[in-house]
Design a protein around this motif. Structure first.
Motif, PDB file in Angstrom:
ATOM      1  N   ALA A   1       0.810  -1.220   0.000  1.00  0.00           N
ATOM      2  CA  ALA A   1       0.000   0.000   0.000  1.00  0.00           C
ATOM      3  C   ALA A   1       0.839   1.263   0.000  1.00  0.00           C
ATOM      4  CB  ALA A   1      -0.935   0.001   1.211  1.00  0.00           C
ATOM      5  N   GLY A   2       2.142   1.133   0.198  1.00  0.00           N
ATOM      6  CA  GLY A   2       3.012   2.300   0.182  1.00  0.00           C
ATOM      7  C   GLY A   2       3.781   2.470   1.472  1.00  0.00           C
ATOM      8  N   CYS A   3       4.973   3.044   1.351  1.00  0.00           N
ATOM      9  CA  CYS A   3       5.838   3.228   2.515  1.00  0.00           C
ATOM     10  C   CYS A   3       5.348   4.321   3.454  1.00  0.00           C
ATOM     11  CB  CYS A   3       7.257   3.555   2.049  1.00  0.00           C
ATOM     12  SG  CYS A   3       8.087   2.164   1.233  1.00  0.00           S
ATOM     13  N   ASP A   4       4.358   5.085   3.030  1.00  0.00           N
ATOM     14  CA  ASP A   4       3.819   6.142   3.902  1.00  0.00           C
ATOM     15  C   ASP A   4       2.721   5.627   4.824  1.00  0.00           C
ATOM     16  OD1 ASP A   4       2.087   5.668   1.778  1.00  0.00           O
ATOM     17  OD2 ASP A   4       1.389   7.734   1.671  1.00  0.00           O
ATOM     18  N   LYS A   5       2.420   4.340   4.761  1.00  0.00           N
ATOM     19  CA  LYS A   5       1.355   3.764   5.600  1.00  0.00           C
ATOM     20  C   LYS A   5       1.949   3.173   6.877  1.00  0.00           C
ATOM     21  CE  LYS A   5      -1.793   4.587   2.460  1.00  0.00           C
ATOM     22  NZ  LYS A   5      -0.956   5.247   1.447  1.00  0.00           N
ATOM     23  N   ILE A   6       1.182   3.248   7.969  1.00  0.00           N
ATOM     24  CA  ILE A   6       1.603   2.704   9.262  1.00  0.00           C
ATOM     25  C   ILE A   6       0.460   1.885   9.831  1.00  0.00           C
ATOM     26  CG2 ILE A   6       2.443   3.232  11.589  1.00  0.00           C
ATOM     27  CD1 ILE A   6       3.287   5.982  10.509  1.00  0.00           C
ATOM     28  N   SER A   7       0.777   0.693  10.291  1.00  0.00           N
ATOM     29  CA  SER A   7      -0.232  -0.167  10.897  1.00  0.00           C
ATOM     30  C   SER A   7      -0.379   0.151  12.380  1.00  0.00           C
ATOM     31  CB  SER A   7       0.166  -1.641  10.724  1.00  0.00           C
ATOM     32  OG  SER A   7      -0.609  -2.472  11.574  1.00  0.00           O
ATOM     33  N   GLU A   8      -1.543   0.647  12.744  1.00  0.00           N
ATOM     34  CA  GLU A   8      -1.829   0.909  14.156  1.00  0.00           C
ATOM     35  C   GLU A   8      -1.729  -0.380  14.962  1.00  0.00           C
ATOM     36  OE1 GLU A   8      -5.841   1.824  16.706  1.00  0.00           O
ATOM     37  OE2 GLU A   8      -5.518   3.033  14.918  1.00  0.00           O
ATOM     38  N   GLU A   9      -2.244  -1.465  14.396  1.00  0.00           N
ATOM     39  CA  GLU A   9      -2.226  -2.755  15.093  1.00  0.00           C
ATOM     40  C   GLU A   9      -0.790  -3.196  15.381  1.00  0.00           C
ATOM     41  OE1 GLU A   9      -3.740  -7.383  14.399  1.00  0.00           O
ATOM     42  OE2 GLU A   9      -4.029  -5.866  12.838  1.00  0.00           O
ATOM     43  N   ALA A  10       0.103  -2.992  14.422  1.00  0.00           N
ATOM     44  CA  ALA A  10       1.497  -3.402  14.605  1.00  0.00           C
ATOM     45  C   ALA A  10       2.171  -2.593  15.701  1.00  0.00           C
ATOM     46  CB  ALA A  10       2.257  -3.242  13.293  1.00  0.00           C
ATOM     47  N   LEU A  11       1.932  -1.284  15.716  1.00  0.00           N
ATOM     48  CA  LEU A  11       2.529  -0.452  16.755  1.00  0.00           C
ATOM     49  C   LEU A  11       2.020  -0.837  18.136  1.00  0.00           C
ATOM     50  CD1 LEU A  11       2.683   3.197  15.353  1.00  0.00           C
ATOM     51  CD2 LEU A  11       4.560   1.625  15.762  1.00  0.00           C
ATOM     52  N   VAL A  12       0.722  -1.089  18.236  1.00  0.00           N
ATOM     53  CA  VAL A  12       0.139  -1.474  19.519  1.00  0.00           C
ATOM     54  C   VAL A  12       0.715  -2.807  19.986  1.00  0.00           C
ATOM     55  CG1 VAL A  12      -1.997  -2.192  20.670  1.00  0.00           C
ATOM     56  CG2 VAL A  12      -1.975  -0.138  19.234  1.00  0.00           C
ATOM     57  N   MET A  13       0.819  -3.769  19.066  1.00  0.00           N
ATOM     58  CA  MET A  13       1.354  -5.087  19.404  1.00  0.00           C
ATOM     59  C   MET A  13       2.790  -4.971  19.914  1.00  0.00           C
ATOM     60  SD  MET A  13       1.996  -8.356  16.893  1.00  0.00           S
ATOM     61  CE  MET A  13       0.369  -8.166  16.170  1.00  0.00           C
ATOM     62  N   CYS A  14       3.600  -4.185  19.214  1.00  0.00           N
ATOM     63  CA  CYS A  14       4.991  -4.014  19.608  1.00  0.00           C
ATOM     64  C   CYS A  14       5.081  -3.296  20.956  1.00  0.00           C
ATOM     65  CB  CYS A  14       5.747  -3.233  18.535  1.00  0.00           C
ATOM     66  SG  CYS A  14       7.510  -3.066  18.862  1.00  0.00           S
ATOM     67  N   ALA A  15       4.315  -2.223  21.125  1.00  0.00           N
ATOM     68  CA  ALA A  15       4.361  -1.465  22.374  1.00  0.00           C
ATOM     69  C   ALA A  15       3.909  -2.312  23.554  1.00  0.00           C
ATOM     70  CB  ALA A  15       3.496  -0.214  22.257  1.00  0.00           C
ATOM     71  N   LYS A  16       2.885  -3.125  23.349  1.00  0.00           N
ATOM     72  CA  LYS A  16       2.420  -4.006  24.429  1.00  0.00           C
ATOM     73  C   LYS A  16       3.494  -5.006  24.821  1.00  0.00           C
ATOM     74  CE  LYS A  16      -2.385  -4.753  24.576  1.00  0.00           C
ATOM     75  NZ  LYS A  16      -3.601  -5.437  24.069  1.00  0.00           N
ATOM     76  N   THR A  17       4.184  -5.550  23.815  1.00  0.00           N
ATOM     77  CA  THR A  17       5.252  -6.508  24.103  1.00  0.00           C
ATOM     78  C   THR A  17       6.390  -5.834  24.862  1.00  0.00           C
ATOM     79  OG1 THR A  17       4.713  -7.809  22.137  1.00  0.00           O
ATOM     80  CG2 THR A  17       6.892  -8.136  23.089  1.00  0.00           C
ATOM     81  N   LEU A  18       6.771  -4.625  24.442  1.00  0.00           N
ATOM     82  CA  LEU A  18       7.831  -3.905  25.135  1.00  0.00           C
ATOM     83  C   LEU A  18       7.444  -3.599  26.576  1.00  0.00           C
ATOM     84  CD1 LEU A  18       9.102  -1.408  22.403  1.00  0.00           C
ATOM     85  CD2 LEU A  18       9.965  -3.668  22.972  1.00  0.00           C
ATOM     86  N   LEU A  19       6.155  -3.359  26.797  1.00  0.00           N
ATOM     87  CA  LEU A  19       5.663  -3.138  28.156  1.00  0.00           C
ATOM     88  C   LEU A  19       5.735  -4.421  28.980  1.00  0.00           C
ATOM     89  CD1 LEU A  19       4.250  -1.249  30.198  1.00  0.00           C
ATOM     90  CD2 LEU A  19       2.070  -1.935  29.184  1.00  0.00           C
ATOM     91  N   GLU A  20       5.326  -5.533  28.357  1.00  0.00           N
ATOM     92  CA  GLU A  20       5.308  -6.823  29.057  1.00  0.00           C
ATOM     93  C   GLU A  20       6.705  -7.285  29.456  1.00  0.00           C
ATOM     94  OE1 GLU A  20       3.348  -9.360  26.305  1.00  0.00           O
ATOM     95  OE2 GLU A  20       1.362  -8.498  26.656  1.00  0.00           O
ATOM     96  N   VAL A  21       7.694  -7.000  28.590  1.00  0.00           N
ATOM     97  CA  VAL A  21       9.040  -7.493  28.886  1.00  0.00           C
ATOM     98  C   VAL A  21       9.876  -6.473  29.651  1.00  0.00           C
ATOM     99  CG1 VAL A  21       8.995  -8.967  26.846  1.00  0.00           C
ATOM    100  CG2 VAL A  21      10.100  -6.728  26.701  1.00  0.00           C
ATOM    101  N   GLY A  22       9.290  -5.312  29.951  1.00  0.00           N
ATOM    102  CA  GLY A  22       9.983  -4.347  30.797  1.00  0.00           C
ATOM    103  C   GLY A  22      10.838  -3.333  30.079  1.00  0.00           C
TER     104      GLY A  22
END
Length: 322
Positions: A274-295
Motif C-alpha cells: 500500500a506504500g511506505c507512507d502507511k503505518i499499521s496501528e495494530e502493529a505499533l500497539v502489538m509491539c508497544a504491548k510486548t515492550l511493556l510486558e518485557v519491561g
C-alpha cells in the motif's frame, strides 16, 4: 537542475540486504525524479546508532527496527516521529554462540552475558522477548523488589566485535538478523542455537521533526512526501515478479551472499504494497504491548507512551494499550 538544500535528506540505513530498495532508488534515479537528493549514511551498529543520530541532528531519516524506534519514544525522545513502514514482514533473529561454546540451545543462556551493539538497539531489546518466552522475567521493572534481570549485557558496537566476543568467551551469545549472520554460521566462525521472530513489521521509517508535518498538497509537496513516494516505487519494483532475477542479482552483488540464501530471504520478505507512507496501528500497539510486558517500557510509563504514540504520525487508539 540546482537542488535546494531543503530537498536533501541524510538517510540512515543498516548495511544489510533489506536496504537494497533504498540503494536501487538512489542508483536508478527514483529519488532524482522526485527532486530529492538522498545522502545514504551507513549505520553498522543499527537502530541504536540511528536514533542517536536523529537526536543529535546528523540524520534526517532513519530506516530502523520498529522495536528500537518505539523504545526511543518510551524514553521520551521527541526529536523524531514514525512516518512510514519499510518492511512489513517480521525480522527473524539468529541466536548465535561461539563455535566451541558450551551452549547448545537457548535455555542455557539464562543469566548469561549477551553481546549487543548499543543500548536501545534490536540486539538489546529482542533478548527480553526471548526471556519472556522462556519465563525468565521476574518482577516487572528494575524498581520491582522481585525484579531480576535475565541477562548481563555487554555493549560491543559492531557485528564483528559481537562475533569475536562469543569466541573469546567475554559474552555467551548475541542476536542478529538470520541471513546477515548465516555466512558466519556456514563458515563455522560462530554457531546458531536457535532463532526468534517477534510478530511485528521489521523496519519502520522515522524522520526528524525538522521535516514535519508532511505536506501532500500537489502544489507544495514536502520533501518527505516525495521521498516516501519514490521509496514506495522502488520497493514495489524490487519485488515485482518481472524484476525477480534483477533484484536477486542486485542483492547478491551488494552483499556477496550465497545465491540460495538470497532466494530464501526473498521468498519471505514483504515490503508494503500500500506504500511506505502507511503505518499499521495494530502493529505499533502489538509491539508497544510486548515492550511493556518485557519491561523495556517500564511500568508507570504507559500513559506517557500512549500520548507519545498518539502524537506520532499515526493516531494510535490509546485504549488498546491499557
Amino acid at each position: 537542475m540546482v537542488v535546494s538544500t531543503h530537498n536533501v535528506l541524510r538517510v540512515g540505513f543498516v548495511p544489510e540486504h533489506f536496504s537494497s530498495p533504498l540503494h536501487m532508488a538512489v542508483e536508478l534515479g527514483f529519488f532524482e525524479k522526485e527532486g530529492v537528493v538522498v545522502e545514504r549514511v551507513c549505520c553498522p551498529s543499527g537502530t541504536g546508532e540511528m536514533t542517536a543520530k536523529l537526536l543529535d541532528g546528523s540524520l534526517d531519516v532513519a530506516i530502523a527496527l520498529t522495536e528500537g524506534l518505539l523504545a526511543g519514544i518510551a524514553k521520551g525522545h521527541d526529536a523524531y516521529k514514525i512516518v512510514g513502514t519499510y518492511v512489513e514482514s517480521p525480522l527473524c533473529w539468529a541466536i548465535s554462540v561461539g563455535q566451541d561454546s558450551r551452549h547448545i540451545d537457548r535455555k542455557s543462556l539464562r543469566n548469561g552475558t549477551i553481546g549487543i551493539s548499543r543500548i536501545g538497539s534490536g540486539s538489546h531489546i529482542i533478548p527480553y522477548v526471548l526471556a519472556e518466552q522462556e519465563g525468565w522475567l521476574k518482577g516487572t521493572s528494575p524498581a520491582d523488589p522481585e525484579y531480576k534481570a535475565p541477562f548481563e549485557f555487554k555493549v560491543l558496537n559492531t557485528f564483528q566485535n559481537m562475533r569475536d566476543s562469543v569466541n573469546d568467551g567475554s559474552s555467551d551469545a548475541f542476536l542478529w538478523e538470520k541471513f546477515t549472520t548465516k555466512p558466519y554460521h556456514d563458515s563455522k566462525e560462530v554457531r546458531s542455537v536457535d532463532v526468534i521472530t517477534p510478530p511485528w513489521p521489521a523496519f519502520m521509517i522515522a524522520a526528524s521533526t525538522r521535516h514535519l508535518p508532511i505536506s501532500t498538497d500537489p502544489n507544495h509537496q514536502s520533501v518527505l512526501a516525495r521521498f516516501l513516494r519514490a521509496l514506495t516505487k522502488s520497493t514495489q519494483a524490487f519485488v515485482a515478479p518481472e524484476n525477480y532475477e534483477t533484484s536477486i542479482a542486485f542483492v547478491q552483488e551488494k552483499m556477496s551472499y550465497n545465491l540460495q540464501d538470497v532466494k530464501d530471504w526473498f521468498k519471505g520478505v514483504k515490503y508494503p504494497e500500500a506504500g511506505c507512507d502507511k503505518i499499521s496501528e495494530e502493529a505499533l500497539v502489538m509491539c508497544a504491548k510486548t515492550l511493556l510486558e518485557v519491561g523495556v517500557i517500564q511500568k508507570g510509563q504507559e500513559a506517557d507512551v500512549k500520548e507519545r504514540l498518539r502524537t506520532k504520525y499515526v493516531d494510535v487508539n490509546v485504549a488498546q494499550l491499557v
